[in-house]
Structures are given as structure tokens and as C-alpha cells.
Scaffold this motif. Sequence first.
Motif: not given
Length: 406
Positions: A367-372
Motif C-alpha cells: 500500500e501507499f504509506s506516507l511518512l512525511a
Amino acid sequence: MRLPLTFIVIGAVSVLQMQAQAQDWPQWRGPNRDDRVPGFVAPKTWPQQLDQKWKVIVGQSDATPALVGDNLYVFSRQDDYEEIQCLNAANGTVVWSNRYEALPATGPAGSHPGPRSSPAVADGKVVTLGARGTLSCLDAASGNLIWRKDDIHGWPGFFTATSPLLVDGMCIVQLGGKTNGAVVAYDLASGGEKWKWTGEGAAYASPVEMTVGGTKLIVTQTDKSVIALVLADGKLAWETPYVGHGMGAGNFDTPIVDGQTIIYTGQGRGTTAIKLNEQDGAFTATGLWTNTDVSPRFCTPVLKDGFLYGLSEKGKFYCIDAKTGKTAWTEAEGARGNFGSIVDAGSVLIALTPKSHLIVFQPSDKEFSLLANIKVADKPTYPQPVVSGNRVFVEDDDSVALLTVD
């Protein structure tokens, strides 16, 4: 066994030199033209803002700077000139500059009048390619002109955007326009023409190098095809028809090379992978897969650990399994703009879009996992970010800044 002190000192210096060289960004898409950032260590927790060390006005440009050692090479347009500036990477002061008179990009491309092609640095030289095809080679230390070429006139509809490739003492570049396109190899030291391949119009994609069966090849996209040329003499080794679809369509993206595999993308065409084979000097291609679920525009995907990560023309990040061609995931939200850049920074992927946000996400096939999501400029940012150690060089419409990840 106890090593001599001189050996230890020399070894330590060599390691430091290797580390410094590993953090250079000497050309389009980095050291190996694959958008991989060497030596980056991501923070455990990303800050809400990056620390700005300096920012200087450099002129209008869509060209990604080149970083070699302590020098940052920035190619831009100021007044009636195209100018290459060498900046001190630590403080942004000008070490030298060299400029020449040049007309800007006009017409539909006129809102971006400056150069689009990224400088390339090798063998003590820096090469630039202007918006109207002026090719210049300068001494990287002094800025003195070594040679300049402006003998193949013309450019694609949105002006010249392909970036030079410096390899084996040659400068490989795509020049001309729709009716007189050419891929040319110049001797880097003298500017003398080594070979020229003609027959199709020029596109915007940048050339890359690959080796198949012991033969070094140059792979790029023209306005009608994906081609492979023999590096030594420029002879056509392989080609396949390929043209982007849709409004303002063109071949914009740099081919991706993975061993004998070539992966190429096109506006409205999705992504295709082939394996290039050689037998008795003849080259043939085996089709591996084609994915039409998502298509990039002005955004070459990055290949990491067997997966392609890109930004679609609908403004959504996506992931494709590079072995099977199947879509692993597509970002649900999107609306990030339909072009940008992504670099592989080891444990993270770092993207920059014209909306001036540095977007950090986790490499994953799940999945797309946003960190910043960090605002890094007040104006649109079209060049790629240049990441080196904890430094991030960001260029916007008319300035370049050094930010740090602390």
C-alpha cells in the motif's frame, strides 16, 4: 597482524573519499542514472520542516542541478542569457559563472523560458544543453569554455529537454527537432563528432547506457520509437515503434535498464518491459509484459527491489511488480499534480512535485504509506531534488536552496 600507520591513514582517507564520491549527483537521475541516492540515512521521525541553510536567486530553470564534491552546478536563464553557475555547495556563493546569449522557449512552452536539460559532470568537465539545443562543454573547475556546438538547429515542440550522457570519454546527446532529429556522440575532450544516428525526430527522453552480450549500447526514445544504438559506432542495434497518446503527447521519460531488461513508459501508453538478447552480433527483443493501468507524464518511475514506483498522469503514486507487470497498488487520494520526480533514498522514497512539497513514503508492494509531506519552497518546483547525506538541494522557479534533514 598489525598494519603500518601509513596504510591505516591512507585507507581511512580512501574510505572518506569513496563516501564523498558516493554522495555526488553528477548528472540527470544521479550517479548511475537510476535515481538511487547513495548513503542516505532517514531520520527515525521526520520533521515538519527542513532547516534552510541558504537560498540564492539563480534564474529561471527546470534543469536539475548537478553536485560533485563541494560544487553545485546550476543551469538557468537570466535576462537574455543561458548561464551555468558553479556554486559553493556549503554556502551558495558563486565560484564561477559562464553565460551566452540565447533566445528563450516560446509559444505553449513560453511559461518555462529557461533550460530543461540537466548538466552532466565527468572527467573535469561540465556539459549543458540549452532550451534551443546549444551544447556547451566547460572546465568544471574554472568555467572556461572548452567547446560549444550549435550546428544542428531545431527542437521538439516543447523545446529541448533531454539531458546529456557522458560515458567512455564521449558526450551522447539527442539534438534537433521533428524533421532533423539526431543522436550524436561527441569527443568530450575536443568536441569532435564521433558518430551520428539520424532518421527520426527528437524527443524529450534522456539516453541511458546498458550492456548486452558484451556490447555497450545507448538506449533512448525518439519521437516515434524506443531505440538501442551501439556505443562504439552509433549503429542501430534494435528499435520498436512507440509514441505517447493524448493532448501534448510525446516521449518524455528516460528508459529504465535492469540487466538485459528495458522498461519504458509513455503518456497514455502505460509501461512496457522487454528483454534484449544478442546472438552473433544481432539483437532481438522478447516481450515480458505491458501494464496499461497507469501511465506517467513527465515522471520516470524508479525501480527498487523489483518494484516500479511512479506518479501517474492523474496525480497518484503507484507501484508495479517489475517481474509480472501487475499493479501492486495505486494511491487512493492523489491530486498531487500529473508530473514530478521520485528518488530511491534507501529505506524511503522521496518525491517532489511542482506543488513544492517533498513527499516521503515507504517502499512497499502492499500500500501507499506516507511518512512525511513537507513544504520546501514558496514557488513551483520542477527539477528533481538532489539528496546527498542529510542535505537536500531544491530548485524552484528562480532560486536554489540547501535544506537539511536534522
